[in-house]
Motif scaffolding. Sequence first.
Motif, PDB file in Angstrom:
ATOM      1  N   ASN A  49       2.594   1.432 -16.419  1.00 37.21           N
ATOM      2  CA  ASN A  49       1.428   1.874 -15.670  1.00 37.21           C
ATOM      3  C   ASN A  49       1.575   1.572 -14.190  1.00 37.21           C
ATOM      4  N   GLY A  50       0.636   2.082 -13.415  1.00 36.35           N
ATOM      5  CA  GLY A  50       0.680   1.941 -11.957  1.00 36.35           C
ATOM      6  C   GLY A  50       0.637   0.495 -11.523  1.00 36.35           C
ATOM      7  N   ASP A  51      -0.069  -0.362 -12.283  1.00 39.60           N
ATOM      8  CA  ASP A  51      -0.165  -1.751 -11.856  1.00 39.60           C
ATOM      9  C   ASP A  51       1.200  -2.415 -11.864  1.00 39.60           C
ATOM     10  N   THR A  52       2.006  -2.098 -12.884  1.00 41.63           N
ATOM     11  CA  THR A  52       3.345  -2.680 -12.932  1.00 41.63           C
ATOM     12  C   THR A  52       4.150  -2.275 -11.715  1.00 41.63           C
ATOM     13  N   GLY A  53       4.065  -1.020 -11.350  1.00 39.44           N
ATOM     14  CA  GLY A  53       4.786  -0.556 -10.157  1.00 39.44           C
ATOM     15  C   GLY A  53       4.322  -1.281  -8.914  1.00 39.44           C
ATOM     16  N   ASP A  54       3.004  -1.448  -8.787  1.00 42.88           N
ATOM     17  CA  ASP A  54       2.491  -2.124  -7.601  1.00 42.88           C
ATOM     18  C   ASP A  54       2.975  -3.550  -7.543  1.00 42.88           C
ATOM     19  N   ASN A  55       2.977  -4.222  -8.701  1.00 46.06           N
ATOM     20  CA  ASN A  55       3.426  -5.607  -8.691  1.00 46.06           C
ATOM     21  C   ASN A  55       4.888  -5.702  -8.303  1.00 46.06           C
ATOM     22  N   GLY A  56       5.676  -4.753  -8.777  1.00 44.25           N
ATOM     23  CA  GLY A  56       7.086  -4.741  -8.372  1.00 44.25           C
ATOM     24  C   GLY A  56       7.211  -4.615  -6.879  1.00 44.25           C
ATOM     25  N   GLY A  57       6.401  -3.704  -6.316  1.00 41.44           N
ATOM     26  CA  GLY A  57       6.434  -3.543  -4.867  1.00 41.44           C
ATOM     27  C   GLY A  57       5.999  -4.801  -4.164  1.00 41.44           C
ATOM     28  N   GLY A  84       9.550  -1.500  -8.413  1.00 40.77           N
ATOM     29  CA  GLY A  84       8.342  -0.682  -8.401  1.00 40.77           C
ATOM     30  C   GLY A  84       8.614   0.712  -8.927  1.00 40.77           C
ATOM     31  N   ASP A  85       9.746   1.317  -8.507  1.00 44.97           N
ATOM     32  CA  ASP A  85      10.054   2.680  -8.941  1.00 44.97           C
ATOM     33  C   ASP A  85      10.307   2.733 -10.440  1.00 44.97           C
ATOM     34  N   SER A  86      11.049   1.706 -10.933  1.00 45.36           N
ATOM     35  CA  SER A  86      11.347   1.759 -12.352  1.00 45.36           C
ATOM     36  C   SER A  86      10.067   1.623 -13.161  1.00 45.36           C
ATOM     37  N   GLY A  87       9.095   0.881 -12.593  1.00 47.13           N
ATOM     38  CA  GLY A  87       7.819   0.780 -13.289  1.00 47.13           C
ATOM     39  C   GLY A  87       7.192   2.145 -13.477  1.00 47.13           C
ATOM     40  N   ALA A  88       7.380   3.019 -12.458  1.00 43.86           N
ATOM     41  CA  ALA A  88       6.801   4.359 -12.564  1.00 43.86           C
ATOM     42  C   ALA A  88       7.634   5.244 -13.485  1.00 43.86           C
ATOM     43  N   ILE A  94       0.844  -1.208   0.000  1.00 43.17           N
ATOM     44  CA  ILE A  94       0.000   0.000   0.000  1.00 43.17           C
ATOM     45  C   ILE A  94       0.874   1.251   0.000  1.00 43.17           C
ATOM     46  N   PHE A  95       1.980   1.217   0.760  1.00 39.20           N
ATOM     47  CA  PHE A  95       2.891   2.367   0.781  1.00 39.20           C
ATOM     48  C   PHE A  95       3.390   2.681  -0.622  1.00 39.20           C
ATOM     49  N   ARG A  96       3.801   1.668  -1.348  1.00 34.16           N
ATOM     50  CA  ARG A  96       4.320   1.912  -2.707  1.00 34.16           C
ATOM     51  C   ARG A  96       3.217   2.431  -3.628  1.00 34.16           C
ATOM     52  N   ARG A  97       2.024   1.888  -3.452  1.00 32.86           N
ATOM     53  CA  ARG A  97       0.924   2.347  -4.303  1.00 32.86           C
ATOM     54  C   ARG A  97       0.623   3.822  -4.042  1.00 32.86           C
ATOM     55  N   ARG A 149       2.684   6.013  -2.877  1.00 33.69           N
ATOM     56  CA  ARG A 149       3.818   6.824  -3.346  1.00 33.69           C
ATOM     57  C   ARG A 149       3.780   7.016  -4.867  1.00 33.69           C
ATOM     58  N   LEU A 150       3.387   5.985  -5.570  1.00 34.02           N
ATOM     59  CA  LEU A 150       3.266   6.109  -7.024  1.00 34.02           C
ATOM     60  C   LEU A 150       2.185   7.126  -7.395  1.00 34.02           C
ATOM     61  N   ARG A 151       1.109   7.134  -6.640  1.00 35.40           N
ATOM     62  CA  ARG A 151       0.042   8.099  -6.932  1.00 35.40           C
ATOM     63  C   ARG A 151       0.478   9.523  -6.586  1.00 35.40           C
ATOM     64  N   LEU A 152       1.282   9.668  -5.563  1.00 32.91           N
ATOM     65  CA  LEU A 152       1.789  10.999  -5.233  1.00 32.91           C
ATOM     66  C   LEU A 152       2.657  11.549  -6.360  1.00 32.91           C
TER      67      LEU A 152
END
Length: 353
Positions: free
Chosen positions: A283-291, A274-278, A79-82, A84-87
């Motif tokens: 998309n955000g889903d890729t970042g979340d999956n990385g996290g 997760g960061d590289s996904g962003a 959830i933290f990574r998600r 942060r990606l939205r921020l």
Amino acid sequence: MVSINSNFALSRLNNPEFTALFVNVQKAINTATPENLGIDEMYPAYNAKLQELIDRVYVSQGSEFTAAMKAADDRRCLIFRRIRLRLQMVEVAEQNEALLACQEVVRTHLLTKYVANVTSRAYQERTSILKGFVLDLNEKLDEDAIEALGLATDIAALESANNAFIAAYAQRTAEKAEGNQGVTQRLRDEMFDLYLQLTCIVQYLANSTDTANAEKATACQGFIAHVNVLLSDAKKRLEQRLSNGDDGTEECGGTEEGQGGSNEGGSNGGSNGGDSGANDGSNGDTGDNGGGGSNSGSNAGNGGSNGGGTSGDGGGSNSGSNAGNGGSNPSDGGSDPNKPNGEGTVSDGEITF
């Protein structure tokens, strides 16, 4: 006269060392066979008591609270990574006034203070940081910005997951404290009494001059030589541990703090994923999956740290997690200075250090 050495008190061994010694004695008995040692009637009681001791000393291996801790930690990190990606979305906000208004505080405070590698910190430090993150989100962002970013549900979920971890950690701490008190000592005493009974029989047969017992005498003499080597090795490891200033108080494979502190390899692997996904426009889903991959690795022990640290994807992180779990095998208990808190490794039932 052939006899088992007793040149140091086994009571000086900490719980994992004591348990490890008797697991290795068990292997020596199986090799020689209980029948040849004349202890076939008593041996089942030895096995049952040893398993009871293992379950008590390594209660964390099957503890529901350890599972609850991991589940809550995985969830809060994801959830933290998600969030942060939205921020990071405010950096590209053009038309939304609520997002434009909070760009400065997000850029200079939230994204700077709460960096992606927060999830590599020790458990309790991570708990404190995430608690502060929730407070800052609610204080620094107004309702319009939270709504525009779609964060209301995630902020509540992060607070809930963090609180769930705090509760599981407290329960687990109490559980370990109970396990390290009188019950464990009673099991150690009972285990030692069984060991003395078995070895008395073995020593009697080893020194028997009755030709009818010649085969058993030979088996018993070999067993005694094997056990004496185990005792000598245990004494050397004990002396090495004490000479290194380790009093053996962290007996059960390290504290949760220690385990959390070794997360950096596995956690950073997933975090970078997760960061590289962003950053690369995924998309955000890729970042979340990385996290998510990182979170599995974030509970790795030192062994897991190396596996997770080599990759930013879920695969690298899972490698870290498996290695960490291997480190907490219920038969661990050595004192290799290169392993956390003197954990050992298990090979075919025998513990090496």
